[in-house]
Write an enzyme that holds these catalytic residues in place. Sequence first.
Site, PDB file in Angstrom:
ATOM      1  N   ARG A  41       1.791   5.219  -9.126  1.00 57.98           N
ATOM      2  CA  ARG A  41       3.006   5.685  -8.874  1.00 57.98           C
ATOM      3  C   ARG A  41       4.500   3.990  -8.972  1.00 57.98           C
ATOM      4  O   ARG A  41       3.596   3.339  -8.502  1.00 57.98           O
ATOM      5  CB  ARG A  41       3.081   6.170  -7.153  1.00 57.98           C
ATOM      6  CG  ARG A  41       4.183   5.953  -6.865  1.00 57.98           C
ATOM      7  CD  ARG A  41       3.946   6.794  -5.647  1.00 57.98           C
ATOM      8  NE  ARG A  41       5.133   6.664  -4.247  1.00 57.98           N
ATOM      9  CZ  ARG A  41       5.714   5.994  -3.322  1.00 57.98           C
ATOM     10  NH1 ARG A  41       4.289   4.939  -3.629  1.00 57.98           N
ATOM     11  NH2 ARG A  41       6.858   5.849  -2.668  1.00 57.98           N
TER      12      ARG A  41
ATOM     13  N   HIS B  76      13.717   2.853  -3.834  1.00 57.11           N
ATOM     14  CA  HIS B  76      12.642   2.152  -3.892  1.00 57.11           C
ATOM     15  C   HIS B  76      13.621   0.765  -2.589  1.00 57.11           C
ATOM     16  O   HIS B  76      12.689  -0.117  -3.137  1.00 57.11           O
ATOM     17  CB  HIS B  76      11.500   1.424  -4.027  1.00 57.11           C
ATOM     18  CG  HIS B  76      10.093   1.638  -2.948  1.00 57.11           C
ATOM     19  ND1 HIS B  76       8.928   2.319  -3.282  1.00 57.11           N
ATOM     20  CD2 HIS B  76       9.845   0.667  -1.606  1.00 57.11           C
ATOM     21  CE1 HIS B  76       8.401   1.849  -2.537  1.00 57.11           C
ATOM     22  NE2 HIS B  76       8.963   0.367  -1.452  1.00 57.11           N
TER      23      HIS B  76
ATOM     24  N   GLU C  89      10.608   6.140   1.614  1.00 53.00           N
ATOM     25  CA  GLU C  89      11.137   5.821   3.229  1.00 53.00           C
ATOM     26  C   GLU C  89      11.959   5.512   3.007  1.00 53.00           C
ATOM     27  O   GLU C  89      12.322   4.463   3.851  1.00 53.00           O
ATOM     28  CB  GLU C  89      10.282   4.522   3.195  1.00 53.00           C
ATOM     29  CG  GLU C  89       8.729   4.786   3.270  1.00 53.00           C
ATOM     30  CD  GLU C  89       7.981   3.370   3.418  1.00 53.00           C
ATOM     31  OE1 GLU C  89       8.382   2.493   3.597  1.00 53.00           O
ATOM     32  OE2 GLU C  89       6.748   3.603   3.390  1.00 53.00           O
TER      33      GLU C  89
ATOM     34  N   ASN D 226       3.816   8.100   3.713  1.00 54.33           N
ATOM     35  CA  ASN D 226       3.586   7.186   3.433  1.00 54.33           C
ATOM     36  C   ASN D 226       2.642   6.424   5.231  1.00 54.33           C
ATOM     37  O   ASN D 226       3.828   6.700   5.890  1.00 54.33           O
ATOM     38  CB  ASN D 226       4.157   6.449   3.151  1.00 54.33           C
ATOM     39  CG  ASN D 226       4.660   6.031   1.948  1.00 54.33           C
ATOM     40  OD1 ASN D 226       4.156   6.773   1.000  1.00 54.33           O
ATOM     41  ND2 ASN D 226       5.838   5.510   1.411  1.00 54.33           N
TER      42      ASN D 226
ATOM     43  N   TYR E 238       1.296   4.347   7.461  1.00 53.99           N
ATOM     44  CA  TYR E 238       0.314   2.903   7.896  1.00 53.99           C
ATOM     45  C   TYR E 238      -0.469   2.768   9.837  1.00 53.99           C
ATOM     46  O   TYR E 238      -1.058   2.062   9.756  1.00 53.99           O
ATOM     47  CB  TYR E 238       1.565   1.704   8.287  1.00 53.99           C
ATOM     48  CG  TYR E 238       2.044   1.369   6.465  1.00 53.99           C
ATOM     49  CD1 TYR E 238       1.007   0.512   6.128  1.00 53.99           C
ATOM     50  CD2 TYR E 238       3.071   2.486   5.152  1.00 53.99           C
ATOM     51  CE1 TYR E 238       0.586   0.485   4.184  1.00 53.99           C
ATOM     52  CE2 TYR E 238       2.676   1.900   4.484  1.00 53.99           C
ATOM     53  CZ  TYR E 238       2.390   1.332   3.565  1.00 53.99           C
ATOM     54  OH  TYR E 238       2.153   1.025   1.973  1.00 53.99           O
TER      55      TYR E 238
ATOM     56  N   GLU F 229       1.333   6.181   0.110  1.00 52.33           N
ATOM     57  CA  GLU F 229       1.173   4.872   0.190  1.00 52.33           C
ATOM     58  C   GLU F 229       0.303   4.670   1.653  1.00 52.33           C
ATOM     59  O   GLU F 229      -0.017   5.704   2.553  1.00 52.33           O
ATOM     60  CB  GLU F 229       2.550   4.406   0.724  1.00 52.33           C
ATOM     61  CG  GLU F 229       3.042   3.564  -0.408  1.00 52.33           C
ATOM     62  CD  GLU F 229       4.277   2.545   0.486  1.00 52.33           C
ATOM     63  OE1 GLU F 229       3.894   2.267   0.977  1.00 52.33           O
ATOM     64  OE2 GLU F 229       5.745   2.811  -0.621  1.00 52.33           O
TER      65      GLU F 229
HETATM   66  O1  IFM Z   1       5.430  -2.723   0.837  1.00 53.73           O
HETATM   67  C1  IFM Z   1       5.941  -1.891   1.690  1.00 53.73           C
HETATM   68  C2  IFM Z   1       6.515  -1.057   0.554  1.00 53.73           C
HETATM   69  O2  IFM Z   1       7.954  -0.744  -0.475  1.00 53.73           O
HETATM   70  C3  IFM Z   1       7.666   0.743   1.860  1.00 53.73           C
HETATM   71  N1  IFM Z   1       5.653   0.944   2.356  1.00 53.73           N
HETATM   72  C4  IFM Z   1       5.401  -0.037   3.189  1.00 53.73           C
HETATM   73  C5  IFM Z   1       4.385  -1.757   1.648  1.00 53.73           C
HETATM   74  C6  IFM Z   1       4.300  -1.988   3.110  1.00 53.73           C
HETATM   75  O3  IFM Z   1       5.389  -3.253   4.325  1.00 53.73           O
END
Ligand code: IFM
Length: 477
Positions: A96, A139, A184, A313, A315, A383
């Site tokens: 990706r 992005h 995002e 994505n 985290y 992600e």
């Molecule tokens: O590096 C970023 C990415 O560009 C977008 N999602 C989170 C990642 C980590 O912060």
Amino acid sequence: MAEQQRNCGAEAVAGRAQPKAGLKFPDGFVWGASTAAFQIEGATRVDGRTDCIWDAFGRRPGAIAGGDTGEPAADHYHRFAEDVGLVRQLGLGAYRFSIAWSRVRPGGGGLNPPGLDFYDRLVDELLANGITPWATLYHFDLPQALEERGGWKNRDTAYRFAGFAESAAERLGDRVPFWSTLNEPWCSAFLGYASGVHAPGRQEPEAAAAAAHHLLLAHGLGLAEIRRYAPTAQAGITLNPYPVHPVDPDSPEDRDAARRIDNLQNRLFFDPVLLGRYPEDLLDDLAPFGFADLVCDGDLELISAPIDQLGINYYRGYRVTGRPAVPAVPAGLEWIGSSDVGFVPDPTRSLTHSGWQVEPDGLTETLVQIDRTYPAVSLYVTENGAAYPDSLGEDGEIADADRVAFLADHLRAAHAAIEQGADLRGYFYWSLLDNFEWAEGYGKRFGLVHVDYQTQRRTPKQSARFYSEVVARNGLG
Ligand code: IFM
């Protein structure tokens, strides 16, 4: 839907747990790694490219840690064939990447064929190596010239995005089977226009609210272009949900704080795309920013046009309280009644180098909740990853045991979501390579592959080998 729109007139435009033995992912599960143009390409002045907002932001003193800029990044623009070779070496089926608007249509204006040629070469190289390309159109890298005309606060930017989407899809649509319009949009709107920690560095809540809607409109307009030129592609958008919990579920204040943050972080984006409407209580919360007036007739129909896949994505999550002693508000969420919302860390969780809590269970929760809340759509983790302070050992190895544990725990969490019924079709680690981590510069390393920014030497880390074994077995253990 109609009552949320108005006629705007013309087209104005973990711990160290070892993986449980024997976890298998479904046949056909897509394994990949992600990158983004500005974070890896470098070559910011090549082949007709002009500034994006991150070039300009990087010239602002103190905006980016260490004074870092988009040069040299990982010099991927010149080394893409080597990087595709790494993807193949890891055995990944998909890659990706994002397409830089400022290369393809510099300044947001007319087509620049040499800029688009780069992505043509990249896609062909991927296909020649048996790797499926997954293209993201946006992005975080708005052409600076468009920012100077108001950026995402300006509705016209969404129509400019459609022109860029058209150029990219027309050229690459015959070979790219997966497309994401935006990555995002929450970050673009709130980090860029509310907290100002991301480019363009504005601190204007009203602009952030407008940016959110105009980004969603851009998604709808861009999706139509992808459909036009790549009718068989799996097209969608990538969002970054956070599970949000009240610190005390019995406290009405905490529950209300959690509701408001969940609305701003998650439902502001998921609901219009998947349900065709903004949550009514969110519209009330955003009334002081004139949000409802931004929504024109037809917008929500465009934004909610069916998608084939939804990129997630993931985290971390948030624990919030409505009775904060000391509000510690994360970037991007300071502007909405922050005086009565506090974000409370969970002291039992370990932290990554970014200071983010490691919460693999939040990935299971997120995937299952999306699956149950919204109409059926294929999910991909586009992600998930972690920065750790890697160091090159004397033996030339990078023994990133913390990242291996992070990966194993999150893959187990993804597998648990599938077992609970979520239609999860693939997983992409963030990131293939160490790269430019936005306002954090080059100091935070997320890669499976270490990059020496002086020599541009690539060294796969222990986590790369671990991931490669998972991919080869289509599972853990
Ligand atoms: O590096 C970023 C990415 O560009 C977008 N999602 C989170 C990642 C980590 O912060």
